[in-house]
Structures are given as C-alpha cells and as structure tokens.
Design a protein around this motif. Structure first.
Motif, PDB file in Angstrom:
ATOM      1  N   ASP A 127      41.168  23.733  35.904  1.00 48.68           N
ATOM      2  CA  ASP A 127      41.995  24.731  36.868  1.00 48.68           C
ATOM      3  C   ASP A 127      42.604  25.840  35.983  1.00 48.68           C
ATOM      4  O   ASP A 127      43.093  26.602  36.364  1.00 48.68           O
ATOM      5  CB  ASP A 127      42.787  24.042  37.760  1.00 48.68           C
ATOM      6  CG  ASP A 127      41.905  23.356  38.796  1.00 48.68           C
ATOM      7  OD1 ASP A 127      40.688  23.769  39.059  1.00 48.68           O
ATOM      8  OD2 ASP A 127      42.405  22.423  39.437  1.00 48.68           O
ATOM      9  N   ARG A 128      42.719  25.510  34.584  1.00 46.09           N
ATOM     10  CA  ARG A 128      43.827  26.204  33.830  1.00 46.09           C
ATOM     11  C   ARG A 128      43.274  27.516  33.339  1.00 46.09           C
ATOM     12  O   ARG A 128      42.088  27.406  32.764  1.00 46.09           O
ATOM     13  CB  ARG A 128      44.191  25.472  32.633  1.00 46.09           C
ATOM     14  CG  ARG A 128      45.632  25.779  31.858  1.00 46.09           C
ATOM     15  CD  ARG A 128      46.206  25.014  30.991  1.00 46.09           C
ATOM     16  NE  ARG A 128      46.139  25.771  29.714  1.00 46.09           N
ATOM     17  CZ  ARG A 128      45.608  25.342  28.638  1.00 46.09           C
ATOM     18  NH1 ARG A 128      44.813  24.242  28.569  1.00 46.09           N
ATOM     19  NH2 ARG A 128      45.749  26.180  27.625  1.00 46.09           N
ATOM     20  N   GLY A 129      43.790  28.623  33.631  1.00 47.36           N
ATOM     21  CA  GLY A 129      43.089  29.905  33.204  1.00 47.36           C
ATOM     22  C   GLY A 129      43.289  30.011  31.661  1.00 47.36           C
ATOM     23  O   GLY A 129      44.374  30.173  31.015  1.00 47.36           O
ATOM     24  N   ALA A 169      44.000  33.319  37.628  1.00 52.80           N
ATOM     25  CA  ALA A 169      45.127  33.137  37.096  1.00 52.80           C
ATOM     26  C   ALA A 169      45.831  34.642  36.481  1.00 52.80           C
ATOM     27  O   ALA A 169      44.871  35.378  36.138  1.00 52.80           O
ATOM     28  CB  ALA A 169      45.586  31.977  36.599  1.00 52.80           C
ATOM     29  N   ARG A 170      47.310  34.770  36.814  1.00 50.34           N
ATOM     30  CA  ARG A 170      47.580  35.896  35.780  1.00 50.34           C
ATOM     31  C   ARG A 170      48.542  35.533  35.010  1.00 50.34           C
ATOM     32  O   ARG A 170      49.465  34.829  35.195  1.00 50.34           O
ATOM     33  CB  ARG A 170      48.193  36.999  36.856  1.00 50.34           C
ATOM     34  CG  ARG A 170      47.224  37.333  37.765  1.00 50.34           C
ATOM     35  CD  ARG A 170      46.490  38.763  37.220  1.00 50.34           C
ATOM     36  NE  ARG A 170      45.622  39.108  38.142  1.00 50.34           N
ATOM     37  CZ  ARG A 170      45.114  40.635  38.466  1.00 50.34           C
ATOM     38  NH1 ARG A 170      45.457  41.144  37.301  1.00 50.34           N
ATOM     39  NH2 ARG A 170      44.315  40.951  39.114  1.00 50.34           N
ATOM     40  N   THR A 171      48.898  36.224  33.786  1.00 43.49           N
ATOM     41  CA  THR A 171      49.779  36.141  32.894  1.00 43.49           C
ATOM     42  C   THR A 171      51.160  36.623  33.399  1.00 43.49           C
ATOM     43  O   THR A 171      50.880  37.509  34.343  1.00 43.49           O
ATOM     44  CB  THR A 171      49.395  36.423  31.593  1.00 43.49           C
ATOM     45  OG1 THR A 171      49.343  37.976  31.403  1.00 43.49           O
ATOM     46  CG2 THR A 171      48.319  35.978  30.953  1.00 43.49           C
ATOM     47  N   ARG A 196      44.218  38.938  33.826  1.00 41.53           N
ATOM     48  CA  ARG A 196      43.564  37.950  34.352  1.00 41.53           C
ATOM     49  C   ARG A 196      43.298  36.901  33.381  1.00 41.53           C
ATOM     50  O   ARG A 196      42.951  37.135  32.317  1.00 41.53           O
ATOM     51  CB  ARG A 196      42.279  38.396  34.871  1.00 41.53           C
ATOM     52  CG  ARG A 196      42.532  39.278  35.979  1.00 41.53           C
ATOM     53  CD  ARG A 196      40.852  40.107  36.380  1.00 41.53           C
ATOM     54  NE  ARG A 196      41.085  41.078  37.489  1.00 41.53           N
ATOM     55  CZ  ARG A 196      41.404  42.276  37.314  1.00 41.53           C
ATOM     56  NH1 ARG A 196      41.804  42.858  36.041  1.00 41.53           N
ATOM     57  NH2 ARG A 196      41.666  43.113  38.344  1.00 41.53           N
ATOM     58  N   SER A 226      39.849  30.204  34.611  1.00 41.73           N
ATOM     59  CA  SER A 226      39.504  29.100  34.354  1.00 41.73           C
ATOM     60  C   SER A 226      38.169  28.554  34.348  1.00 41.73           C
ATOM     61  O   SER A 226      37.237  29.441  34.668  1.00 41.73           O
ATOM     62  CB  SER A 226      40.414  28.015  35.373  1.00 41.73           C
ATOM     63  OG  SER A 226      39.491  27.971  36.677  1.00 41.73           O
TER      64      SER A 226
END
Length: 148
Positions: A9-11, A41-43, A48, A51
């Motif tokens: 799940d981690r981008g 996800a976004r930093t 972008r 994951s």
C-alpha cells in the motif's frame, strides 16, 4: 502478512516509473486519477507516489480497457470486483465461525445437520448426483416434453 499489505500500500513509484512498469503514458495515469479509478499517495510537495497495489489496479484497468470497456464501465467493474471480494471474505469468516460453533457443539449445526469438514455448503437440488453438468429437472422425458 500485515507487513506485506503495508508495503504493497506504500507509495513508492513516481509517475514515470509507474507508467514505464505499465507500458502506458503518464497522461493515461493522470486520466485514471481524474476519473477516480486510482488514488496515488502524495508527497508533501504534491508529487504522486504509486504503490504496488496501485500498479496492480492500473494493470487491471488496462486489461478491462483492452477488453473494450470505457472508463465508466471499468469503474463499475472494479467496484463490483471489490464488493465481490468483500462478500467472499465475509462468507469465509461466517463459515469459520459456524465451523467453530459446530466443533464446540459436537459437529451438529443449529439446524440439526452436519457441517461438511471443508466448510462448504451443499445443495443437492442444484447438483446432479451422476456427475453430469446439466440439471436433471430440465431433462426432457421420453415424449420430448419437460419432466413433470
């Protein structure tokens, strides 16, 4: 397993890497996001980060588009697949609970029947006993009409 799920799940992939992995252009990934098909996800700076689950989902989107679905149809199919998976998880959990109750009560379910050891349910009306794939209720009798 929770560790595997967390890492999936981690981008970790930027848009260019994700696009390369999928063999599509970056604009395609932006379109998928605009249509609500994927939410990377976004930093803190807004970049972008996709994951592995996002990449797998976009691969599925590509398959469905390749099969001729438009993006609205793809969204519906993905929701149905997610609903189906959730229902399967609920069913499996219910079967496990029923199996535990059956084991605690000596193998008899509250309805009085025995629970199969594999947790499956059996409906003998829908499954022919001779191993054939058709339903005997639909088989015509000797005069060609349906059985009564």
């Amino acid at each position: 397993m929770a560790e595997e799920r967390h890492s999936a799940d981690r981008g970790v992939y930027g848009i260019s890497v994700a696009a390369d992995l999928l063999g599509v252009g970056e604009q395609t990934l932006r379109l998928y996001e605009r249509k609500g098909l994927v939410e990377p996800a976004r930093t803190d700076g807004g970049t972008r980060r996709y994951s592995q689950n996002d990449v797998d989902r976009m691969r599925r989107i590509g398959e469905l588009v390749g099969d001729g679905l438009n993006l609205a149809g793809v969204g519906k199919v993905l929701r149905l697949e997610e609903d189906n998976a959730a229902l399967h998880r609920e069913l499996e959990a219910a079967r496990k609970r029923a199996g535990k109750r059956a084991a605690q009560s000596g193998g008899v379910t509250p309805s009085g029947g025995n629970t199969p050891s594999d947790g499956s349910t059996q409906n003998h009306d829908d499954k022919p006993s001779d191993g054939s794939t058709h339903n005997h209720r639909d088989k015509p009798n000797d005069d060609g009409g349906p059985e009564g």
